[in-house]
Design a protein around this motif. Structure first.
Motif, PDB file in Angstrom:
ATOM      1  N   SER A   1       0.833  -1.204   0.000  1.00  0.00           N
ATOM      2  CA  SER A   1       0.000   0.000   0.000  1.00  0.00           C
ATOM      3  C   SER A   1       0.868   1.255   0.000  1.00  0.00           C
TER       4      SER A   1
ATOM      5  N   ARG B   1      -9.684  -1.007  -4.923  1.00  0.00           N
ATOM      6  CA  ARG B   1      -8.324  -0.993  -4.390  1.00  0.00           C
ATOM      7  C   ARG B   1      -7.890   0.403  -3.949  1.00  0.00           C
TER       8      ARG B   1
ATOM      9  N   ASN C   1      -4.249   0.473  -2.170  1.00  0.00           N
ATOM     10  CA  ASN C   1      -4.027  -0.844  -1.575  1.00  0.00           C
ATOM     11  C   ASN C   1      -3.920  -1.902  -2.667  1.00  0.00           C
TER      12      ASN C   1
END
Length: 126
Positions: free
Chosen positions: A17, A67, A84
């Motif tokens: 991330s 995401r 992420n």
């Protein structure tokens, strides 16, 4: 003079991330939109996501839905991008963008945004 300054780029392994931040100065975009584009080597700039300042509506490219999350802080005049489950294909220079007008589109063109930051590199290793 309007300035958009990005921070938070870097190198991360696939699955990791990163969080990008964009600080706007010189004006507020209370009636407009702020967001992110990216450009990978040899490719055109592509839309990532954006947020409409007045109502918090968000738009995402299909490639990042689920995401990436964009958020804004009215008090600080900043926009953040939480990324992420990063993939190698997310590697690119990420640009913060802003428009004085609200942009209601999930596939806006770069020319619709009046202001651009200098870009920050995001590299995802496999």
């Amino acid at each position: 003079q309007v300035q958009l300054v990005e921070s938070g780029g870097g190198l991360v392994q696939a699955g990791g991330s990163l969080r990008l931040s964009c600080a706007a100065s010189g004006r507020t975009f209370s009636s407009g939109t702020m967001g992110w584009f990216r450009q990978a080597p040899g490719k055109e700039r592509e839309f990532v996501c954006d947020i409409i300042w007045s109502n918090g509506s968000t738009y995402y490219a299909d490639s990042v839905k689920g995401r990436f999350t964009i958020s804004m802080d009215n008090a600080k005049n900043t926009v953040d991008l939480q990324m992420n489950s990063l993939k190698p294909e997310d590697t690119a220079v990420y640009y913060c963008v802003a428009s004085a007008a609200a942009v209601y589109s999930s596939s806006p063109k770069p020319s619709w945004f009046n202001y651009w930051g200098q870009g920050t590199q995001v590299t995802v290793s496999s």
